[in-house]
Design an enzyme around this catalytic site. Structure first.
Site, PDB file in Angstrom:
ATOM      1  N   LYS A 230       0.857  -1.185   0.000  1.00 12.53           N
ATOM      2  CA  LYS A 230       0.000   0.000   0.000  1.00 12.53           C
ATOM      3  C   LYS A 230       0.885   1.224   0.000  1.00 12.53           C
ATOM      4  O   LYS A 230       1.673   1.440   0.911  1.00 12.53           O
ATOM      5  CB  LYS A 230      -0.912   0.004   1.235  1.00 12.53           C
ATOM      6  CG  LYS A 230      -2.225   0.780   1.057  1.00 12.53           C
ATOM      7  CD  LYS A 230      -2.157   2.238   1.226  1.00 12.53           C
ATOM      8  CE  LYS A 230      -1.817   2.847   2.519  1.00 12.53           C
ATOM      9  NZ  LYS A 230      -1.906   4.356   2.420  1.00 12.53           N
ATOM     10  N   GLY A 283       5.868   4.585   9.302  1.00 14.61           N
ATOM     11  CA  GLY A 283       5.021   5.760   9.454  1.00 14.61           C
ATOM     12  C   GLY A 283       4.983   6.211  10.902  1.00 14.61           C
ATOM     13  O   GLY A 283       5.931   5.988  11.662  1.00 14.61           O
ATOM     14  N   SER A 284       3.891   6.809  11.291  1.00 12.29           N
ATOM     15  CA  SER A 284       3.789   7.381  12.634  1.00 12.29           C
ATOM     16  C   SER A 284       3.596   6.294  13.688  1.00 12.29           C
ATOM     17  O   SER A 284       3.076   5.210  13.412  1.00 12.29           O
ATOM     18  CB  SER A 284       2.620   8.361  12.702  1.00 12.29           C
ATOM     19  OG  SER A 284       1.384   7.665  12.651  1.00 12.29           O
ATOM     20  N   THR A 285       3.997   6.618  14.908  1.00 13.53           N
ATOM     21  CA  THR A 285       3.812   5.689  16.020  1.00 13.53           C
ATOM     22  C   THR A 285       2.335   5.438  16.286  1.00 13.53           C
ATOM     23  O   THR A 285       1.929   4.303  16.607  1.00 13.53           O
ATOM     24  CB  THR A 285       4.507   6.245  17.278  1.00 13.53           C
ATOM     25  OG1 THR A 285       5.924   6.292  17.037  1.00 13.53           O
ATOM     26  CG2 THR A 285       4.235   5.390  18.495  1.00 13.53           C
ATOM     27  N   GLU A 286       1.507   6.465  16.147  1.00 10.26           N
ATOM     28  CA  GLU A 286       0.072   6.307  16.397  1.00 10.26           C
ATOM     29  C   GLU A 286      -0.535   5.262  15.462  1.00 10.26           C
ATOM     30  O   GLU A 286      -1.285   4.380  15.897  1.00 10.26           O
ATOM     31  CB  GLU A 286      -0.649   7.647  16.221  1.00 10.26           C
ATOM     32  CG  GLU A 286      -0.308   8.693  17.273  1.00 10.26           C
ATOM     33  CD  GLU A 286       1.102   9.277  17.117  1.00 10.26           C
ATOM     34  OE1 GLU A 286       1.648   9.752  18.131  1.00 10.26           O
ATOM     35  OE2 GLU A 286       1.657   9.237  15.987  1.00 10.26           O
ATOM     36  N   GLY A 288       1.207   3.022  13.764  1.00  7.26           N
ATOM     37  CA  GLY A 288       1.899   1.769  14.021  1.00  7.26           C
ATOM     38  C   GLY A 288       1.220   0.941  15.092  1.00  7.26           C
ATOM     39  O   GLY A 288       1.138  -0.299  15.004  1.00  7.26           O
ATOM     40  N   GLU A 306       8.640   0.558  11.605  1.00  2.00           N
ATOM     41  CA  GLU A 306       9.648   1.627  11.673  1.00  2.00           C
ATOM     42  C   GLU A 306       8.866   2.911  11.838  1.00  2.00           C
ATOM     43  O   GLU A 306       8.219   3.386  10.902  1.00  2.00           O
ATOM     44  CB  GLU A 306      10.516   1.617  10.406  1.00  2.00           C
ATOM     45  CG  GLU A 306      11.819   2.399  10.552  1.00  2.00           C
ATOM     46  CD  GLU A 306      11.676   3.844  10.108  1.00  2.00           C
ATOM     47  OE1 GLU A 306      11.466   4.714  11.012  1.00  2.00           O
ATOM     48  OE2 GLU A 306      11.774   4.106   8.912  1.00  2.00           O
ATOM     49  N   CYS A 340      12.043  10.630   9.775  1.00  5.94           N
ATOM     50  CA  CYS A 340      11.713  10.020  11.062  1.00  5.94           C
ATOM     51  C   CYS A 340      12.881  10.103  12.036  1.00  5.94           C
ATOM     52  O   CYS A 340      12.678  10.133  13.250  1.00  5.94           O
ATOM     53  CB  CYS A 340      11.302   8.572  10.864  1.00  5.94           C
ATOM     54  SG  CYS A 340      12.506   7.589   9.943  1.00  5.94           S
ATOM     55  N   GLU A 437       6.960  14.817  17.797  1.00  2.00           N
ATOM     56  CA  GLU A 437       7.577  14.789  16.465  1.00  2.00           C
ATOM     57  C   GLU A 437       6.892  15.820  15.571  1.00  2.00           C
ATOM     58  O   GLU A 437       5.702  15.719  15.271  1.00  2.00           O
ATOM     59  CB  GLU A 437       7.454  13.398  15.853  1.00  2.00           C
ATOM     60  CG  GLU A 437       8.212  13.256  14.552  1.00  2.00           C
ATOM     61  CD  GLU A 437       8.161  11.845  13.990  1.00  2.00           C
ATOM     62  OE1 GLU A 437       9.162  11.408  13.392  1.00  2.00           O
ATOM     63  OE2 GLU A 437       7.122  11.173  14.158  1.00  2.00           O
TER      64      GLU A 437
END
Length: 538
Positions: A230, A283-286, A288, A306, A340, A437
């Site tokens: 994706k 991508g973002s931690t949220e 993830g 990551e 990142c 971030e």
């Protein structure tokens, strides 16, 4: 390090980028003359782009064919330099993911051409793909700049270069990643097999579309997996062009399937799919966390993540000041701050703090923001309006919370998503700009006294992706490198990447590693086979 074919020598990626983005290509020649191999006429090394390239591919790539979305829906991809629509792109969702998974599972069937293919031939196909990307390097760099906004010189010389090298690196691993024979007690023959995981969902970000695509494709294909990828809705064009090259290279139908679409629909469908065996997300931690939850609540698929970072960049008082200032500027502002691992917490020892701040302000003032197709441009626009507004919001919050705005802080153009290079001083650890971030061109400079203090403060973060230290003292460098909780630590440099070296984070910056030999492990199942034999002999 970066190998420049036209120049015929190798320099570190950081050193190369540093020169590439700070000055015009004409002025670059005199800078590069200080390197071990002096170069003249460097401006001829990068061909001129076509700022209005033909858009050849804007549909879903499934089973080596181009498809409209099942829903017939499309979405616009935007030129961040102008805010104008480049073209409409097919919008994949769950129904399209189901089609792609079906194609991938058929390609992975026992006895299929892909499963029967020699490992060495998988390496040949990966090398062929790298050759095709190199052949079309100018067009791909142009698409990357048009769709993402990064300077064309960087897209061509850095992103494309590292992408090609990544694919070639993993091509070399294809027939070298294998099991072992094991001297089990008794009359048994025991060995291990390294087998592909199977159907791998891969969700890539918008900040380095081509490079992140290569990071995902390389290890997965080298180890014999099949892929549903994706791509980010902000930047689908270069990845879809690469899909055409995957077919041209000779990969069998269904081995690689590429779906542009939205995270909550296409991304979620991949993460929760019962017939996807592994998901890799950058991508973002949220987001993830959502990916990991979906993987766990579905079929407990393997997960590598990551994610975000708030990386400490530590400048000791004995550092080479010129190098530290230049590299710290690069660590934060490279790729419009959309990294990142950006050095977004710049810790400077108190006795050199003011000099470092003054020099950093002057550096930021000289940074050229503008048309990313102009060879003189060092900083293009942010990727889209959402990021643009988010970054400006962080700048406003920084001022409200008492950080000292030393330079920039505003919009840099009448149209498009350009933001001025911004420098904050007197930043405190508990300020929002020091803990969250930002993902933009906002430099936060913090003061510290002792090494133990700065290690403690550096580790006082939910993130642990990267860090750096600048010092002339090797003992101090080692002490800090060992003390900081981060997946990568750079000493007297920043953003030095190579396909040979693993990359990934501690804590909320992710799980698993990409690149290097370590990057193969996430795409491999280890099978133990034990056979009873008549008699075992040494």
């Amino acid at each position: 390090s970066v190998w420049c074919t036209e120049l015929g020598f190798e320099v570190s990626a950081t050193d190369f980028c540093r020169r590439m983005i700070r000055i015009s290509l004409t002025g670059l020649c005199s800078r590069l003359s200080r390197l071990p191999h002096p170069v003249r006429g460097f401006s001829a090394a990068i061909p001129a782009p076509n700022p209005e390239p033909d858009i050849l591919y804007n549909k879903l790539f499934i089973n080596n064919e181009w498809h409209d979305a099942v829903s017939k829906k499309t979405f616009p991809t935007i030129d961040p330099s102008t805010g104008e629509i480049i073209c409409q792109v097919a919008e994949g969702d769950k129904a399209d993911v189901d089609k792609a998974v079906k194609a991938a599972r058929e390609a992975f069937e026992l006895g299929s051409p892909w499963r029967r293919m020699d490992a060495s031939h998988r390496g040949i196909l990966l090398n062929r793909l790298a050759d095709l990307i190199e052949r079309d390097r100018t067009h791909l760099a142009t698409l990357e700049t048009l769709d993402n906004g990064k300077p064309y010189t960087i897209a061509y010389a850095v992103d494309l270069d590292l992408s090609i090298k990544c694919l070639r690196y993993f091509a070399g691993w294809a027939d070298k990643w294998h099991g072992k024979t094991i001297p089990l007690d008794g009359d048994y023959f025991c060995y291990t097999r390294h087998e592909p995981v199977g159907v791998c969902g891969q969700i890539i970000p918008w900040n380095f579309p081509l490079l992140m695509q290569a990071w995902k494709l390389g290890p997965a294909l080298a180890t014999g997996n099949v892929i549903i990828m994706k791509v980010a809705e902000q930047t689908p064009l270069s990845a879809l062009y690469v899909a055409s090259l995957i077919k041209e290279a000779g990969f069998p139908p269904g081995v690689v399937n590429i779906i542009p679409g939205m995270g909550p629909t296409a991304g979620a469908a991949i993460s929760s799919h019962m017939h996807v065996d592994k998901v890799a997300f950058t991508g973002s931690t949220e987001v993830g966390k959502l990916v990991q939850q979906a993987a766990g609540s579905s079929n407990l698929k393997k997960v590598t993540l990551e994610l975000g970072g708030k990386s400490p960049n530590i400048i000791l008082s004995d550092a080479d000041m010129e190098l530290a200032v230049e590299q710290s500027h690069f660590a934060l502002f490279f790729n419009q701050g959309q990294c990142c691992c950006a050095g977004s917490r710049t810790f400077v020892q108190e006795d050199i703090y003011q000099e470092f701040v003054d020099r950093s302000i002057e550096k930021a003032k000289k940074r050229i923001v503008g048309n990313p197709f102009d060879f003189k441009t060092e900083q293009g626009p942010q990727v889209d309006e959402e990021q643009f507004k988010k970054i400006l919001g962080y700048i406003s919050t920084g001022k409200k919370e008492g950080a000292q705005l030393l330079h920039g802080g505003g919009v840099a153009a009448d149209r498009g998503y350009f933001i001025q290079p911004t420098v904050f001083g007197n930043v405190k650890d508990d300020m929002t700009i020091a803990s969250e971030e930002i993902f933009g061109p906002v430099m936060s400079i913090l003061k510290f006294k002792s090494i133990d203090e700065v290690i403690k403060r550096a580790n006082n973060s939910m993130y642990g992706l990267a860090a750096a230290v600048f010092t002339k003292d090797l003992d101090k460098a080692n002490y800090i490198s060992h003390g900081v909780r981060a997946g990568t630590v750079w000493v007297n440099c920043y953003d030095v990447f190579g396909a040979q070296a693993p990359f990934g984070g501690y804590k909320a910056s992710g799980t698993g590693r990409e690149l290097g030999q370590y990057g193969l492990e996430a795409y491999t199942e280890v099978k133990t086979v034990t056979t009873k034999v008549f008699q075992k002999n040494s």
